[in-house]
Scaffold this motif. Sequence first.
Motif, PDB file in Angstrom:
ATOM      1  N   ALA A 246      23.518  61.482  41.901  1.00  0.00           N
ATOM      2  CA  ALA A 246      24.915  61.186  41.572  1.00  0.00           C
ATOM      3  C   ALA A 246      25.046  59.799  40.942  1.00  0.00           C
ATOM      4  O   ALA A 246      25.748  59.612  39.943  1.00  0.00           O
ATOM      5  CB  ALA A 246      25.782  61.285  42.830  1.00  0.00           C
ATOM      6  N   ALA A 247      24.339  58.834  41.516  1.00  0.00           N
ATOM      7  CA  ALA A 247      24.386  57.473  40.980  1.00  0.00           C
ATOM      8  C   ALA A 247      23.767  57.411  39.590  1.00  0.00           C
ATOM      9  O   ALA A 247      24.255  56.701  38.704  1.00  0.00           O
ATOM     10  CB  ALA A 247      23.667  56.519  41.925  1.00  0.00           C
ATOM     11  N   GLY A 248      22.684  58.157  39.374  1.00  0.00           N
ATOM     12  CA  GLY A 248      22.036  58.154  38.073  1.00  0.00           C
ATOM     13  C   GLY A 248      22.912  58.744  36.988  1.00  0.00           C
ATOM     14  O   GLY A 248      22.955  58.229  35.860  1.00  0.00           O
ATOM     15  N   MET A 301      38.969  50.965  31.954  1.00  0.00           N
ATOM     16  CA  MET A 301      37.527  51.132  32.149  1.00  0.00           C
ATOM     17  C   MET A 301      37.189  51.280  33.626  1.00  0.00           C
ATOM     18  O   MET A 301      36.382  52.136  34.018  1.00  0.00           O
ATOM     19  CB  MET A 301      36.772  49.932  31.550  1.00  0.00           C
ATOM     20  N   TRP A 302      37.790  50.452  34.461  1.00  0.00           N
ATOM     21  CA  TRP A 302      37.524  50.528  35.902  1.00  0.00           C
ATOM     22  C   TRP A 302      38.058  51.844  36.475  1.00  0.00           C
ATOM     23  O   TRP A 302      37.402  52.489  37.305  1.00  0.00           O
ATOM     24  CB  TRP A 302      38.123  49.319  36.604  1.00  0.00           C
ATOM     25  N   GLN A 303      39.222  52.291  36.019  1.00  0.00           N
ATOM     26  CA  GLN A 303      39.750  53.570  36.492  1.00  0.00           C
ATOM     27  C   GLN A 303      38.834  54.719  36.071  1.00  0.00           C
ATOM     28  O   GLN A 303      38.541  55.625  36.868  1.00  0.00           O
ATOM     29  CB  GLN A 303      41.157  53.797  35.948  1.00  0.00           C
ATOM     30  N   ASP A 304      38.365  54.695  34.826  1.00  0.00           N
ATOM     31  CA  ASP A 304      37.447  55.739  34.355  1.00  0.00           C
ATOM     32  C   ASP A 304      36.156  55.739  35.159  1.00  0.00           C
ATOM     33  O   ASP A 304      35.582  56.811  35.441  1.00  0.00           O
ATOM     34  CB  ASP A 304      37.124  55.533  32.874  1.00  0.00           C
ATOM     35  N   ALA A 305      35.688  54.553  35.519  1.00  0.00           N
ATOM     36  CA  ALA A 305      34.463  54.464  36.316  1.00  0.00           C
ATOM     37  C   ALA A 305      34.662  55.099  37.685  1.00  0.00           C
ATOM     38  O   ALA A 305      33.791  55.837  38.179  1.00  0.00           O
ATOM     39  CB  ALA A 305      34.034  53.006  36.452  1.00  0.00           C
ATOM     40  N   GLN A 306      35.798  54.834  38.309  1.00  0.00           N
ATOM     41  CA  GLN A 306      36.073  55.431  39.612  1.00  0.00           C
ATOM     42  C   GLN A 306      36.175  56.949  39.515  1.00  0.00           C
ATOM     43  O   GLN A 306      35.630  57.681  40.365  1.00  0.00           O
ATOM     44  CB  GLN A 306      37.363  54.843  40.188  1.00  0.00           C
ATOM     45  N   ASP A 307      36.875  57.415  38.492  1.00  0.00           N
ATOM     46  CA  ASP A 307      37.027  58.859  38.318  1.00  0.00           C
ATOM     47  C   ASP A 307      35.677  59.530  38.099  1.00  0.00           C
ATOM     48  O   ASP A 307      35.396  60.599  38.680  1.00  0.00           O
ATOM     49  CB  ASP A 307      37.945  59.151  37.130  1.00  0.00           C
ATOM     50  N   ALA A 308      34.838  58.915  37.282  1.00  0.00           N
ATOM     51  CA  ALA A 308      33.524  59.482  37.005  1.00  0.00           C
ATOM     52  C   ALA A 308      32.660  59.488  38.250  1.00  0.00           C
ATOM     53  O   ALA A 308      31.953  60.469  38.538  1.00  0.00           O
ATOM     54  CB  ALA A 308      32.833  58.699  35.888  1.00  0.00           C
ATOM     55  N   ARG A 310      33.583  59.612  41.387  1.00  0.00           N
ATOM     56  CA  ARG A 310      34.047  60.650  42.321  1.00  0.00           C
ATOM     57  C   ARG A 310      33.625  62.045  41.833  1.00  0.00           C
ATOM     58  O   ARG A 310      33.238  62.900  42.642  1.00  0.00           O
ATOM     59  CB  ARG A 310      35.575  60.576  42.457  1.00  0.00           C
ATOM     60  N   ARG A 311      33.679  62.250  40.513  1.00  0.00           N
ATOM     61  CA  ARG A 311      33.298  63.551  39.962  1.00  0.00           C
ATOM     62  C   ARG A 311      31.813  63.837  40.198  1.00  0.00           C
ATOM     63  O   ARG A 311      31.440  64.925  40.662  1.00  0.00           O
ATOM     64  CB  ARG A 311      33.612  63.577  38.467  1.00  0.00           C
ATOM     65  N   PHE A 312      30.958  62.875  39.912  1.00  0.00           N
ATOM     66  CA  PHE A 312      29.524  63.093  40.083  1.00  0.00           C
ATOM     67  C   PHE A 312      29.149  63.212  41.558  1.00  0.00           C
ATOM     68  O   PHE A 312      28.248  63.978  41.919  1.00  0.00           O
ATOM     69  CB  PHE A 312      28.734  61.953  39.431  1.00  0.00           C
ATOM     70  N   ALA A 313      29.858  62.466  42.417  1.00  0.00           N
ATOM     71  CA  ALA A 313      29.597  62.585  43.845  1.00  0.00           C
ATOM     72  C   ALA A 313      29.956  63.991  44.328  1.00  0.00           C
ATOM     73  O   ALA A 313      29.172  64.632  45.054  1.00  0.00           O
ATOM     74  CB  ALA A 313      30.403  61.534  44.614  1.00  0.00           C
ATOM     75  N   GLU A 314      31.121  64.478  43.931  1.00  0.00           N
ATOM     76  CA  GLU A 314      31.544  65.818  44.359  1.00  0.00           C
ATOM     77  C   GLU A 314      30.598  66.889  43.841  1.00  0.00           C
ATOM     78  O   GLU A 314      30.227  67.819  44.578  1.00  0.00           O
ATOM     79  CB  GLU A 314      32.968  66.076  43.869  1.00  0.00           C
ATOM     80  N   GLU A 315      30.187  66.765  42.589  1.00  0.00           N
ATOM     81  CA  GLU A 315      29.278  67.760  42.018  1.00  0.00           C
ATOM     82  C   GLU A 315      27.940  67.793  42.749  1.00  0.00           C
ATOM     83  O   GLU A 315      27.285  68.843  42.814  1.00  0.00           O
ATOM     84  CB  GLU A 315      29.038  67.448  40.535  1.00  0.00           C
ATOM     85  N   VAL A 320      31.521  58.919  47.694  1.00  0.00           N
ATOM     86  CA  VAL A 320      31.338  57.590  47.110  1.00  0.00           C
ATOM     87  C   VAL A 320      32.424  56.665  47.625  1.00  0.00           C
ATOM     88  O   VAL A 320      33.583  57.063  47.777  1.00  0.00           O
ATOM     89  CB  VAL A 320      31.350  57.641  45.563  1.00  0.00           C
ATOM     90  N   ASP A 321      32.029  55.444  47.944  1.00  0.00           N
ATOM     91  CA  ASP A 321      32.950  54.390  48.361  1.00  0.00           C
ATOM     92  C   ASP A 321      32.834  53.228  47.380  1.00  0.00           C
ATOM     93  O   ASP A 321      31.757  52.962  46.823  1.00  0.00           O
ATOM     94  CB  ASP A 321      32.617  53.895  49.773  1.00  0.00           C
ATOM     95  N   PHE A 322      33.946  52.491  47.223  1.00  0.00           N
ATOM     96  CA  PHE A 322      33.995  51.375  46.289  1.00  0.00           C
ATOM     97  C   PHE A 322      34.220  50.072  47.055  1.00  0.00           C
ATOM     98  O   PHE A 322      35.052  50.010  47.959  1.00  0.00           O
ATOM     99  CB  PHE A 322      35.120  51.571  45.273  1.00  0.00           C
ATOM    100  N   GLY A 323      33.480  49.058  46.676  1.00  0.00           N
ATOM    101  CA  GLY A 323      33.635  47.742  47.293  1.00  0.00           C
ATOM    102  C   GLY A 323      33.913  46.686  46.235  1.00  0.00           C
ATOM    103  O   GLY A 323      33.354  46.722  45.136  1.00  0.00           O
ATOM    104  N   TYR A 324      34.772  45.749  46.564  1.00  0.00           N
ATOM    105  CA  TYR A 324      35.169  44.697  45.623  1.00  0.00           C
ATOM    106  C   TYR A 324      34.180  43.541  45.686  1.00  0.00           C
ATOM    107  O   TYR A 324      33.808  43.084  46.774  1.00  0.00           O
ATOM    108  CB  TYR A 324      36.569  44.205  45.964  1.00  0.00           C
ATOM    109  N   LEU A 325      33.751  43.050  44.528  1.00  0.00           N
ATOM    110  CA  LEU A 325      32.918  41.858  44.461  1.00  0.00           C
ATOM    111  C   LEU A 325      33.693  40.660  43.913  1.00  0.00           C
ATOM    112  O   LEU A 325      33.775  39.614  44.551  1.00  0.00           O
ATOM    113  CB  LEU A 325      31.680  42.117  43.594  1.00  0.00           C
ATOM    114  N   TRP A 326      34.262  40.816  42.716  1.00  0.00           N
ATOM    115  CA  TRP A 326      34.927  39.671  42.064  1.00  0.00           C
ATOM    116  C   TRP A 326      35.619  40.159  40.813  1.00  0.00           C
ATOM    117  O   TRP A 326      35.210  41.158  40.227  1.00  0.00           O
ATOM    118  CB  TRP A 326      33.867  38.631  41.693  1.00  0.00           C
TER     119      TRP A 326
END
Length: 418
Positions: A246-248, A301-308, A310-315, A320-326
């Motif tokens: 999923a990450a790949g 871009m950040w919204q698209d990244a989150q959507d993508a 979640r999609r790959f994780a579900e497939e 998937v969880d998101f963490g804030y860095l900066w």
Amino acid sequence: MTALPSPAVDPARTLAELKDLRALTGDENGAQRVAFTPRWLAARQFLKDRLAELPAEVHQDAAGNLWATLRGDSERELLIGGHLDSVPGGGWLDGCLNVLAGLEVLRRVSAQYGGRPPVTLRLVDWADEEGARFGRSLYGSSAASGFFDVTELAKLRDRDGVALGDALREVGVTLEDAPQARAELAKAAAYLELHIEQGPVLEGLGLPLGAVLGTVGVERHTLTFRGQAAHSGSTPMNVRRDAFLAAGRFGQEIYAIAERHGGVCTVGSVKTWPGIVTSVVETCELTLDQRHLDAGKLAAMWQDAQDAARRFAEEGGCTVDFGYLWNIEPIPFHPELIDAAEASILEVTPATHRLPSGPLHDAAEVARAGVPTVMLFVQSLRGISHNKIEDTREDHIALSVQALDRLTTRAMAWVQER
């Protein structure tokens, strides 16, 4: 903005001083001027020795930034900034070109006006722009801008476990007092900075110099994909819940996201658990860096990244969880000063280009504080920086010093008019 007549600067002197500084503070692995270390202090002394030849007031502020001030007929201040510190094994120009070119401009202005220009002119060497030792970039300029959290900075340690506060005490600075540096910008009317591009755009265009539109906004996050650990040999491919798969897939998608919005996206690190060759990956954590000059497109871009993600994780039967860095918002530079920068470049070379800065710079913090700001970029060979092979043609370095000098003349007139 009308340029005033001025005696010529001496770019050859700047070039010679850059080489002298390289010999003093570098080695076969590149520049070693990491902030708050003995070689950084040696670089600072190198600068102080040359400032002593000018009728300038020199002091270190509460955060450890070094200031040289030519008092003018007006108390309104034009600032020229840069940084002497480097990353370990860095290049010979990153940061110090800014400072030593500014030094040469101070010499010219002092000579032209008998040590008292129409407006007050100040050169600043910002402390720890790179953040190479403690992981916190723009330390000194953020203290001056007010975007500075003493409590969070007190937690920082270097790789040897030395606290930032202890390192600062070694150079005469108290971390708790660092925000007092905010007073240094109280009379600032404009800020100028020259820097190597650190990228390939100007070289690709065959241009020595460019005017910088601003620094891009940055979103940095972690993404943690979670699946199911299973035996590498006995688990069929079609039933695996492989967090790395999923990450790949997500890692490939960020290139499409970047292309769609005209920004850049980078997966900088990937960690897997249990991290053994005989197990399907149960957990995969990666870091994502996204940059764009337009705030709306950066958010998209950040919204698209989150959507993508979640999609790959579900497939893949994962979560998937998101963490804030900066993050930092895009910082546009002042349009009139951008025009002045472009005009100054065109006085020394036939063509130029306007471009954003992907890397962050002290100029971004000064602009955040409300000071009208602009930067000049000079071409980087191969687009390489933070590397001992970093380089710029010597004739381009000379042009950059001349362009900064002409921009200073324009900016002094602009400050007087406002």
